[in-house]
Design a protein around this motif. Sequence first.
Motif, PDB file in Angstrom:
ATOM      1  N   GLN A   1       0.839  -1.194   0.000  1.00  0.00           N
ATOM      2  CA  GLN A   1       0.000   0.000   0.000  1.00  0.00           C
ATOM      3  C   GLN A   1       0.878   1.250   0.000  1.00  0.00           C
ATOM      4  OE1 GLN A   1      -1.759  -0.116   4.379  1.00  0.00           O
ATOM      5  NE2 GLN A   1      -1.963   1.870   3.433  1.00  0.00           N
ATOM      6  N   TYR A   2       0.248   2.383  -0.269  1.00  0.00           N
ATOM      7  CA  TYR A   2       0.980   3.639  -0.380  1.00  0.00           C
ATOM      8  C   TYR A   2       0.614   4.556   0.768  1.00  0.00           C
ATOM      9  CZ  TYR A   2       2.678   2.298  -4.932  1.00  0.00           C
ATOM     10  OH  TYR A   2       3.326   1.656  -5.946  1.00  0.00           O
TER      11      TYR A   2
ATOM     12  N   ASP B   1       1.515   8.534   2.929  1.00  0.00           N
ATOM     13  CA  ASP B   1       2.108   9.876   2.941  1.00  0.00           C
ATOM     14  C   ASP B   1       2.778  10.056   4.284  1.00  0.00           C
ATOM     15  OD1 ASP B   1      -0.819  11.397   1.397  1.00  0.00           O
ATOM     16  OD2 ASP B   1       0.909  10.380   0.508  1.00  0.00           O
TER      17      ASP B   1
ATOM     18  N   GLY C   1       2.766   9.519  -1.613  1.00  0.00           N
ATOM     19  CA  GLY C   1       2.806   8.335  -2.462  1.00  0.00           C
ATOM     20  C   GLY C   1       4.019   7.446  -2.260  1.00  0.00           C
ATOM     21  N   LEU C   2       4.341   7.099  -1.000  1.00  0.00           N
ATOM     22  CA  LEU C   2       5.483   6.223  -0.738  1.00  0.00           C
ATOM     23  C   LEU C   2       4.984   4.805  -0.501  1.00  0.00           C
ATOM     24  CD1 LEU C   2       7.417   8.520   1.726  1.00  0.00           C
ATOM     25  CD2 LEU C   2       7.758   8.287  -0.708  1.00  0.00           C
ATOM     26  N   LYS C   3       5.634   3.843  -1.163  1.00  0.00           N
ATOM     27  CA  LYS C   3       5.181   2.456  -1.070  1.00  0.00           C
ATOM     28  C   LYS C   3       5.721   1.808   0.206  1.00  0.00           C
ATOM     29  CE  LYS C   3       5.497  -1.842  -3.604  1.00  0.00           C
ATOM     30  NZ  LYS C   3       5.816  -2.486  -4.858  1.00  0.00           N
TER      31      LYS C   3
ATOM     32  N   ASN D   1       9.367   3.181   0.999  1.00  0.00           N
ATOM     33  CA  ASN D   1      10.226   3.481  -0.146  1.00  0.00           C
ATOM     34  C   ASN D   1      10.746   4.911  -0.100  1.00  0.00           C
ATOM     35  OD1 ASN D   1      11.362   2.716  -2.634  1.00  0.00           O
ATOM     36  ND2 ASN D   1       9.811   3.899  -3.706  1.00  0.00           N
TER      37      ASN D   1
ATOM     38  N   THR E   1      -2.324   7.267   1.721  1.00  0.00           N
ATOM     39  CA  THR E   1      -2.105   8.333   0.750  1.00  0.00           C
ATOM     40  C   THR E   1      -3.405   8.925   0.241  1.00  0.00           C
ATOM     41  OG1 THR E   1      -0.758   8.900  -1.155  1.00  0.00           O
ATOM     42  CG2 THR E   1      -2.066   6.909  -1.324  1.00  0.00           C
TER      43      THR E   1
ATOM     44  N   ARG F   1      -3.201   6.263  -6.567  1.00  0.00           N
ATOM     45  CA  ARG F   1      -2.696   5.189  -5.704  1.00  0.00           C
ATOM     46  C   ARG F   1      -3.779   4.617  -4.826  1.00  0.00           C
ATOM     47  NH1 ARG F   1       1.526   4.426  -8.480  1.00  0.00           N
ATOM     48  NH2 ARG F   1       3.229   5.924  -8.318  1.00  0.00           N
TER      49      ARG F   1
ATOM     50  N   LYS G   1      -4.495   0.826  -4.680  1.00  0.00           N
ATOM     51  CA  LYS G   1      -3.593  -0.081  -3.976  1.00  0.00           C
ATOM     52  C   LYS G   1      -3.925  -0.154  -2.485  1.00  0.00           C
ATOM     53  CE  LYS G   1      -1.014  -0.877  -7.496  1.00  0.00           C
ATOM     54  NZ  LYS G   1       0.304  -0.485  -7.879  1.00  0.00           N
ATOM     55  N   ASN G   2      -4.746   0.819  -2.008  1.00  0.00           N
ATOM     56  CA  ASN G   2      -5.038   0.884  -0.586  1.00  0.00           C
ATOM     57  C   ASN G   2      -6.381   0.272  -0.230  1.00  0.00           C
ATOM     58  OD1 ASN G   2      -2.678   2.232  -0.447  1.00  0.00           O
ATOM     59  ND2 ASN G   2      -3.485   4.120   0.409  1.00  0.00           N
TER      60      ASN G   2
END
Lengths: 319, 285
Positions: free
Chosen positions: A175-176, A178, A244-246, A260, A276, A281, A284-285
Amino acid sequence: NSSDILLTVILLSLLLDGSCYCIFMCESRKSSIPAVQCVRTIKTSTWWDEHLTEDNPWPRHEWDEKSRRVGLVAVKLGMMPVWTKSGERHVVTMLQVQDCHVIKHIPKEEYNGRTAALIIGAKNSPPFYRTEESLEMFRNAGVPPKQKVTTFHVTDNAVIKPGTPLYAAHFRPGQYVDVTAKTIGKGFQGVMKRWGFSGQPASHGQTKTHRRPGSLGPGGDPAKVFKGKKMPGKMGNVFDTAFGLKVWRVNTKANILYINGSVPGHRNCLVKVRDTILPHRLEKNRNPPFPTFFADGDEELPEDLYDENMFQFGEPIPG
Amino acid sequence: MAVSSRRAGGVVGSVRLLRSLQHQDGRLFSTSVARHTAGSEGQPPKFVPPSKPVIIDKAKSQASLRQFLSPEFIPPRQRTNPVKFAMERKDMIQRRKILNIPEFYVGSVLEVTMLDPHAASKTNRFVGICIQRSGKGLGATFTLRNIVDGQGVEICYELYSPRMKHIEVLKLEKRLDDNLFYLRDALPEYSTFDFDMKPVHLSPTQDVPVNQIKVRMKPRPWSKRWERPKFNVQGIRFDQCLTPEQMEHAQKWAEPWRQYDMLKEYDTSSVEEKILQEVQAELNK
């Protein structure tokens, strides 16, 4: 006659959940011993039984597209490399969730009329040099005083009972997120470092002008310098968000998130992590642990959760 | 180290046999004599798998083996939470259980095979002398140098990269310096190593030999001014390439007060011992 230390009061308060406070109060006439000592034990960590009752004030709801759940506050440990299964190298930042608790719930009407809010605290800190109001807030929640206290906007279906601990398994790999933190302070800096101006050439006749801003704007028509003109000044030590950090890996034993890229802030600083808000994104969450991950629930998680693309060091060498 | 566990079956009688089979060196071989237990009459004897052969070399005791802790395990002196180093160490040990990373120093000749998806044989082999070991934790790297077809080639490998397939030490030795960047300005004979070099065996109890070689250099200018005291190069024959006046002129950049700088002292001996014990315990599990 002799100045004996009188042990006046020993209060033993037993709260509903089984955690107890012991407060010893000593009065001494001549010697200077700290007057109050607090010893605290926690028997259960979540009010799991409260969540299971029929008409409880903190019901659990299902996740849906519009719901926003709470975030975490973590400590930035450092960075390290990570490899994908195809051999590409990325860098990750390690964030450790230390003693994160929900402290207070502010309903929609009191907060801003639109969204409810949850106040989260992280990283236990000593109870000295604190105002009575802040200590009262922690006492009402049944948690030790915290170093950082922040607010997260939350939809009504994601409300959690104050006092619930939050763990790193709240986020899952893939997942992404912030991450918000105070950037490293650089002090008073010139315009080239602060705003990225190119300055002037080093030679070819430049007189005493190599790192200056140059012109401040157009000429006689406005006859002024516009507000917000980029100029030298104090740089850093402000809150900044990386979007948007994985999440590559989650260690459930030590409560560490591997995220990431780089994150604002120095080592051992407290950062705010939340799902995020970037629209591309959001897919993905989907279906995260909602409203949060409960440690004494039914879910049995392994010690390490890895993203499907990530190379795990226990894998055998192919070929 | 104890011999493998005895089974209650028919192994008791073999103890005397084992004793009589002891080698003069003190090496103990386990035998397959008592493998078949006596089954009931008429039926074939029940097969008991053989116990694993355990070789106890009494000539070399555990204490005389060389103790080596790879430098990337030693954490740098920073204000970092030790939890971070502990997590990294766990990952490093896990990787070392899969891929054997041998002991080597700057100056040893290594052979490295990497996985390469674009090569015909899917692997990539390189032999060279290690000129640098840098980095801490999982990002630790080492650089190998060799001269291929008259062209000097240096490749920097990451020790813990998943593309590493095999690392072998062909010649284990140390040099007089921590890094051998001056080989770039030395005569090519000092950096050429045959790709099909045979490994030179060194006993695990012996101390690692220090090669006292002093290399001869190509004519100046060099890529760096190696004669200057900040590089502290011991392995160059300065008397053949510089005059005494030039050596004295280089001493103008000496900083003799640096040896008294207490903040630069970092005594890692106690940290090293603890980490060495931890790593050995984990690897032997």
